[in-house]
Design a protein around this motif. Structure first.
Motif, mmCIF file in Angstrom:
data_model
loop_
_atom_site.group_PDB
_atom_site.id
_atom_site.type_symbol
_atom_site.label_atom_id
_atom_site.label_comp_id
_atom_site.label_asym_id
_atom_site.label_seq_id
_atom_site.Cartn_x
_atom_site.Cartn_y
_atom_site.Cartn_z
ATOM 1 N N LEU A 90 53.859 8.008 73.354
ATOM 2 C CA LEU A 90 52.642 9.156 73.214
ATOM 3 C C LEU A 90 51.582 8.497 73.336
ATOM 4 O O LEU A 90 50.687 9.123 74.009
ATOM 5 N N ALA A 91 51.493 7.086 73.510
ATOM 6 C CA ALA A 91 49.925 6.828 74.229
ATOM 7 C C ALA A 91 49.472 6.531 75.121
ATOM 8 O O ALA A 91 48.143 6.396 75.983
ATOM 9 N N CYS A 92 50.804 6.827 76.130
ATOM 10 C CA CYS A 92 50.287 6.996 77.263
ATOM 11 C C CYS A 92 50.698 8.295 77.903
ATOM 12 O O CYS A 92 51.190 8.476 79.472
ATOM 13 N N GLY A 93 50.915 9.706 76.758
ATOM 14 C CA GLY A 93 51.014 10.742 77.411
ATOM 15 C C GLY A 93 52.501 10.695 77.250
ATOM 16 O O GLY A 93 53.280 12.489 77.879
ATOM 17 N N GLU A 117 65.390 5.978 65.353
ATOM 18 C CA GLU A 117 65.213 6.411 64.431
ATOM 19 C C GLU A 117 64.062 5.920 63.902
ATOM 20 O O GLU A 117 63.758 7.190 63.460
ATOM 21 N N LYS A 118 63.087 5.061 64.128
ATOM 22 C CA LYS A 118 61.656 5.082 63.783
ATOM 23 C C LYS A 118 60.746 5.126 64.322
ATOM 24 O O LYS A 118 59.982 4.664 64.575
ATOM 25 N N SER A 119 61.132 5.107 65.700
ATOM 26 C CA SER A 119 60.382 5.642 66.852
ATOM 27 C C SER A 119 59.772 7.084 66.458
ATOM 28 O O SER A 119 60.013 7.755 66.492
ATOM 29 N N ARG A 120 57.889 7.420 66.931
ATOM 30 C CA ARG A 120 57.504 8.522 66.631
ATOM 31 C C ARG A 120 58.096 9.350 68.526
ATOM 32 O O ARG A 120 57.404 11.068 67.855
ATOM 33 N N GLU A 121 58.140 8.586 69.201
ATOM 34 C CA GLU A 121 58.474 9.409 70.869
ATOM 35 C C GLU A 121 60.057 9.797 70.435
ATOM 36 O O GLU A 121 60.837 9.016 69.657
ATOM 37 N N ARG A 122 60.620 10.482 71.386
ATOM 38 C CA ARG A 122 61.959 10.858 70.999
ATOM 39 C C ARG A 122 62.281 9.941 72.302
ATOM 40 O O ARG A 122 62.346 9.427 73.141
#
Length: 406
Positions: A90-93, A117-122
């Protein structure tokens, strides 16, 4: 994708220009209102500003479906080459990261529990055909032994994790397959057929040759490192380029997979000049490539743009293209009721010194700069990673091959 708690605020994006959407209102820049449920509530020009809304003025920036990096390595702690998803997400779009075979069937449960399971990204994954995956890729021989492949357990792993496993990964080059040649690839193809999943095939130093790999793969399969510059394993003549074009027209997907050793400016430029565009643009980010000229997805996109890839084709190669590989919606529409998942970015003029995986240097004149990643009603600031301080000021022109100075 692990979502944060639902936002108490609606989100209003103003003055943004859509690209790579299946349907968007005609005209100039748009406003997009996202409700607290994370779905688009309204799209138009000059939308009223609701009370309590978080407003982001895009100032004419581009907005696309959320970017997808189809080839990265994010099993941090499980392999000695992987990075954390937050370093390239996410920090890189990038809203979706596809791990390219870091985990095999013997390690996938841990990869899912501690990373996916713990990542904000998919985070989605190609399952390595080798049972142990890339546990000690930097320290031990990478040669594939067919005894490290367990077809029954691999199929069982796929069936247990079909919501996140999107394909089978096999590394098909001489430094890895050794005297086994095409055996591992053919086994992976069999597993792909039995599980109804595509392959992602790493291609590099022969044997096997590039054309031999193309003879095995079929529609829906992915050739990653498609524009590597390795002798005998690269698209280095017109006949092979024409073969790759025929395969691409039949549904074989060509993926960049830049990495530390698998992308050549000259190879890519030759292919693009001959009308062979990559289906997807990806980074192959890992600990050895993060600061070795790759940096992030936006920089990799900028390299392809400089080499002659059309702007909209470049954006499709990080949105609808990879989405079709991993089973995400490809006809993303800007209309009420659609879940919001966007990347906001600019295309700016500048001079950025870069390097390919073969050591050739170049300068970029148009640079993709991510600004925001939007997940539902949450917007997170994004930016392109800065090049490391050891990046050299001298470079080789990717168009003429001559030594240049900025």
């Amino acid at each position: 994708m692990t979502h944060t708690s639902s936002s108490a605020q609606p989100l209003l994006l103003t003055n943004v220009r859509p690209v790579a959407f299946a349907a968007a209102p005609a005209g100039g820049p748009l406003d997009i209102l996202v409700g607290t449920d994370g779905c688009i509530a309204a799209v138009g020009s000059g939308l009223p500003v609701p009370a309590g809304v978080r407003q982001i003025n895009g100032k004419g920036t581009w907005i696309s479906p959320g970017w997808i990096d189809l080839h990265a390595h994010v099993w941090r702690g499980g392999t000695d080459v992987s990075i954390d998803p937050s370093q390239c997400g996410l920090a890189c779009g990038v809203t979706t990261i596809v791990d390219a075979g870091s985990a095999g069937e013997a390690s996938f449960a841990g990869f899912r529990e501690f990373i996916i399971e713990k990542s904000r990204e998919r985070v989605l994954a190609f399952l390595n055909i080798g049972s142990i995956g890339l546990v000690a890729c930097s320290r031990v021989s990478e040669l594939i032994d067919v005894r490290s492949i367990d077809i029954d357990r691999t199929i069982a792993c796929v069936n247990a994790h079909r919501d996140v496993i999107v394909g089978i990964k096999v590394r098909s080059s001489g430094s890895i397959s050794g005297t086994w040649g095409l055996t591992a690839l053919k086994i992976a193809k069999k597993v792909g057929k039995l599980t109804n999943l595509p392959l992602m095939v790493h291609i590099g130093e022969p044997p096997p040759l590039y054309d031999e790999v193309l003879d095995v793969v079929g529609p829906g399969d992915v050739i990653t490192h498609c524009f590597n510059g390795k002798a005998g394993g690269s698209l280095n003549d017109d006949e092979l380029i024409e073969l790759a074009k025929r395969c691409a027209n039949e549904g074989v997907r060509l993926d960049i997979g830049h990495g530390a050793a698998s992308f050549s400016f000259r190879t890519a430029e030759l292919a693009i000049q001959r009308g062979l565009l990559p289906f997807s643009i990806s980074t192959d980010l890992h600990v050895r490539s993060l600061e070795h000229g790759v940096w992030d997805l936006a920089t990799t996109m900028s390299k392809l743009l400089e080499l002659g890839m059309p702007f909209e084709a470049m954006v499709n190669a990080v949105t609808s293209g990879p989405a079709s590989v991993v089973g995400l919606p490809t006809q993303v529409r800007l209309e009420a009721g659609t879940k919001a998942e966007f990347t906001l970015f600019d295309l700016v003029d500048g001079r950025l010194d870069v390097v390919d995986a073969m050591g050739a240097r170049a300068t970029l004149r148009r640079i993709v700069e991510p600004r925001w990643a939007v997940l539902g009603a949450e917007a997170l600031a994004a930016s392109r990673l800065q090049p490391p301080p050891h990046a050299a000021p001298n470079f080789t022109c990717i168009h003429c091959g001559g030594a240049q100075k900025p």
